[in-house]
Design a protein around this motif. Structure first.
Motif, mmCIF file in Angstrom:
data_model
loop_
_atom_site.group_PDB
_atom_site.id
_atom_site.type_symbol
_atom_site.label_atom_id
_atom_site.label_comp_id
_atom_site.label_asym_id
_atom_site.label_seq_id
_atom_site.Cartn_x
_atom_site.Cartn_y
_atom_site.Cartn_z
ATOM 1 N N VAL A 210 56.097 53.531 35.697
ATOM 2 C CA VAL A 210 54.697 53.294 36.029
ATOM 3 C C VAL A 210 54.560 51.887 36.570
ATOM 4 O O VAL A 210 55.128 50.943 36.014
ATOM 5 C CB VAL A 210 53.771 53.450 34.794
ATOM 6 C CG1 VAL A 210 52.323 53.128 35.182
ATOM 7 C CG2 VAL A 210 53.859 54.842 34.209
ATOM 8 N N LEU A 211 53.804 51.731 37.673
ATOM 9 C CA LEU A 211 53.401 50.420 38.167
ATOM 10 C C LEU A 211 51.933 50.243 37.809
ATOM 11 O O LEU A 211 51.083 51.021 38.255
ATOM 12 C CB LEU A 211 53.585 50.321 39.678
ATOM 13 C CG LEU A 211 54.918 49.726 40.173
ATOM 14 C CD1 LEU A 211 56.096 50.501 39.625
ATOM 15 C CD2 LEU A 211 54.961 49.679 41.690
ATOM 16 N N GLU A 212 51.643 49.233 36.983
ATOM 17 C CA GLU A 212 50.315 49.080 36.391
ATOM 18 C C GLU A 212 49.816 47.663 36.593
ATOM 19 O O GLU A 212 50.536 46.702 36.342
ATOM 20 C CB GLU A 212 50.406 49.409 34.898
ATOM 21 C CG GLU A 212 49.093 49.623 34.206
ATOM 22 C CD GLU A 212 48.343 48.350 33.879
ATOM 23 O OE1 GLU A 212 47.116 48.337 34.050
ATOM 24 O OE2 GLU A 212 48.990 47.356 33.464
ATOM 25 N N SER A 213 48.578 47.523 37.053
ATOM 26 C CA SER A 213 48.048 46.194 37.357
ATOM 27 C C SER A 213 46.609 46.015 36.894
ATOM 28 O O SER A 213 45.932 45.102 37.342
ATOM 29 C CB SER A 213 48.108 45.949 38.874
ATOM 30 O OG SER A 213 47.306 46.901 39.565
ATOM 31 N N THR A 234 54.239 45.914 34.541
ATOM 32 C CA THR A 234 52.870 45.430 34.646
ATOM 33 C C THR A 234 52.848 44.156 35.473
ATOM 34 O O THR A 234 53.629 43.234 35.223
ATOM 35 C CB THR A 234 52.245 45.206 33.249
ATOM 36 O OG1 THR A 234 50.923 44.720 33.391
ATOM 37 C CG2 THR A 234 53.079 44.262 32.393
ATOM 38 N N TYR A 235 51.986 44.105 36.481
ATOM 39 C CA TYR A 235 51.994 42.968 37.395
ATOM 40 C C TYR A 235 50.591 42.408 37.660
ATOM 41 O O TYR A 235 50.407 41.599 38.578
ATOM 42 C CB TYR A 235 52.672 43.347 38.719
ATOM 43 C CG TYR A 235 51.966 44.396 39.541
ATOM 44 C CD1 TYR A 235 51.085 44.030 40.557
ATOM 45 C CD2 TYR A 235 52.181 45.748 39.321
ATOM 46 C CE1 TYR A 235 50.440 44.986 41.314
ATOM 47 C CE2 TYR A 235 51.542 46.712 40.070
ATOM 48 C CZ TYR A 235 50.671 46.323 41.069
ATOM 49 O OH TYR A 235 50.019 47.272 41.830
ATOM 50 N N GLY A 236 49.610 42.798 36.853
ATOM 51 C CA GLY A 236 48.263 42.270 37.052
ATOM 52 C C GLY A 236 47.340 42.679 35.932
ATOM 53 O O GLY A 236 47.673 43.537 35.101
ATOM 54 N N VAL A 237 46.151 42.054 35.914
ATOM 55 C CA VAL A 237 45.120 42.377 34.920
ATOM 56 C C VAL A 237 43.788 42.441 35.667
ATOM 57 O O VAL A 237 42.872 41.655 35.433
ATOM 58 C CB VAL A 237 45.065 41.331 33.790
ATOM 59 C CG1 VAL A 237 44.184 41.832 32.646
ATOM 60 C CG2 VAL A 237 46.449 40.989 33.274
ATOM 61 N N ALA A 238 43.675 43.387 36.596
ATOM 62 C CA ALA A 238 42.501 43.456 37.460
ATOM 63 C C ALA A 238 41.217 43.687 36.681
ATOM 64 O O ALA A 238 40.140 43.280 37.120
ATOM 65 C CB ALA A 238 42.686 44.559 38.500
ATOM 66 N N SER A 239 41.306 44.327 35.516
ATOM 67 C CA SER A 239 40.115 44.570 34.708
ATOM 68 C C SER A 239 39.603 43.290 34.057
ATOM 69 O O SER A 239 38.449 43.239 33.615
ATOM 70 C CB SER A 239 40.428 45.582 33.607
ATOM 71 O OG SER A 239 41.353 45.041 32.676
ATOM 72 N N GLY A 240 40.446 42.279 33.970
ATOM 73 C CA GLY A 240 40.093 41.057 33.256
ATOM 74 C C GLY A 240 40.292 41.160 31.760
ATOM 75 O O GLY A 240 40.037 40.202 31.025
ATOM 76 N N HIS A 261 55.563 38.749 37.889
ATOM 77 C CA HIS A 261 54.598 37.871 38.555
ATOM 78 C C HIS A 261 55.292 37.279 39.770
ATOM 79 O O HIS A 261 56.256 36.506 39.640
ATOM 80 C CB HIS A 261 54.132 36.764 37.608
ATOM 81 C CG HIS A 261 53.012 35.934 38.164
ATOM 82 N ND1 HIS A 261 53.237 34.913 39.060
ATOM 83 C CD2 HIS A 261 51.668 35.993 37.970
ATOM 84 C CE1 HIS A 261 52.072 34.362 39.370
ATOM 85 N NE2 HIS A 261 51.116 35.006 38.740
ATOM 86 N N LEU A 262 54.827 37.646 40.956
ATOM 87 C CA LEU A 262 55.510 37.250 42.184
ATOM 88 C C LEU A 262 55.582 35.739 42.343
ATOM 89 O O LEU A 262 56.635 35.196 42.699
ATOM 90 C CB LEU A 262 54.804 37.869 43.396
ATOM 91 C CG LEU A 262 55.411 37.538 44.760
ATOM 92 C CD1 LEU A 262 56.826 38.081 44.876
ATOM 93 C CD2 LEU A 262 54.537 38.078 45.889
ATOM 94 N N GLY A 263 54.471 35.044 42.077
ATOM 95 C CA GLY A 263 54.461 33.601 42.264
ATOM 96 C C GLY A 263 55.451 32.893 41.366
ATOM 97 O O GLY A 263 56.232 32.038 41.825
#
Length: 322
Positions: A210-213, A234-240, A261-263
């Protein structure tokens, strides 16, 4: 030069147009005359003040740009006038930006600056999450959350191209059609259907990856959709709303949760990230892969562009043009 500045944390109206000096290059850097700048959801999270380790106001946002090299610092083997695309440590929402020369790559042949600005963050994130971190192999199955977004459209193409069965979520029929056209075998409207039900109906035990952000309950439900011995990247927390996984559950279900985390990865080991570039540029040059740009906005309309993304109106990449 003309630039966009976040004056204070908050809504999109905190983005304001300012005049700043043209930045000077240091050793190992190049200065780029920006022709297009990509918008990432991380830009929005930073503007809201919800991004861990993000910049403090006032600052110029922007993580990826395309344009021509305007000046070079000491020790850089690039030339003025070269057409390039780059990932930058902020500052991309401007007419000029300086970047680490190690994070520069040529604009692929035949690609416009607008498409190039939508290439690096999306495709490097998708490729890393799927393969270097996620270990996806031909014959496996993958669930891609937000499959019609910037990273999602790249991930669907890459996973399909690798011989995986692709499940993807989106919020509208139009977005689902886009995902399907790019190679998504099982498009799922998450506003109408629980994606776990589709995964259960179409697999024996769940998906392999799964790719989840998004975070919050999407993270928990993504774990539900994962097969035993599966991996969740997991690569993000778009929901905050950050999410956590209970270690007991991971133990007894033999599931892995991997962060990306790409950065941070690029700063710590740029070679590991950039090794995917030859494969990606070849795919883009041959037409096997495409950068999906949904909308472009003039730089001065950046607040409208941010709001467009926050309102979930966007498909693919949104790009600013100075």
């Amino acid at each position: 030069m003309h630039a966009i500045e976040v004056g204070a944390y908050g809504d999109s109206d905190e983005l304001e147009s300012v005049e700043q000096p043209v930045p000077e290059t240091e050793a190992g850097e190049v200065r780029i005359a920006v022709e297009a700048a990509g918008i990432n959801f991380a830009d929005i999270m930073q503007r809201r003040g919800l991004y861990p380790g993000g910049p403090e106001p006032a600052y110029v946002p922007g993580m990826e740009v395309a344009g021509t090299i305007d000046a070079t610092g000491e020790g850089v083997g690039l030339s003025e006038g070269d057409r390039v695309v780059a990932m930058c440590n902020g500052g991309g929402y401007a007419e000029f930006v300086t970047v680490d020369a190690r994070m520069i790559l040529p604009v692929p042949d035949g690609m416009s600056f607008v498409d190039a600005a939508g290439f690096p963050v999306q495709f490097l994130t998708a490729h890393s999450c799927l393969f270097a971190w996620g270990g996806l192999e031909a014959g496996e199955s993958v669930l891609i959350q937000s499959a019609a977004g910037g990273v999602g459209t790249a991930a669907v193409q890459l996973a399909s191209r690798a011989g995986a069965t692709v499940f993807g979520t989106a919020s509208s029929d139009e977005k689902l059609e886009l995902a399907a056209d790019l190679g998504c075998n099982h498009p799922i409207n998450y506003t109408e259907t629980d994606f776990r039900e589709v995964v259960r109906a179409e697999t024996d035990d769940g998906v392999d990856l799964v790719l989840e952000s998004v975070g919050d309950d999407v993270f928990d439900r993504s774990l539900d959709a994962l097969a035993h011995f599966g991996r969740l990247v997991t690569y993000g927390v778009a929901s905050g709303v950050p999410a956590t996984a209970q270690n007991q559950r991971l133990l007894f279900e033999n599931k892995s949760v991997i962060g990306f985390h790409l950065g941070q990865a690029s700063r710590r080991d740029p070679e590991r990230i950039m090794q995917a570039i030859p494969e990606l540029t070849e795919g883009l040059a041959s037409g096997d892969l495409e950068v999906v740009v949904g909308e472009t906005f003039p730089l001065e309309d950046v607040a409208e562009a941010h709001q467009f993304i926050e309102d979930r109106e966007s498909m693919g990449k949104v790009v600013l043009v100075p």
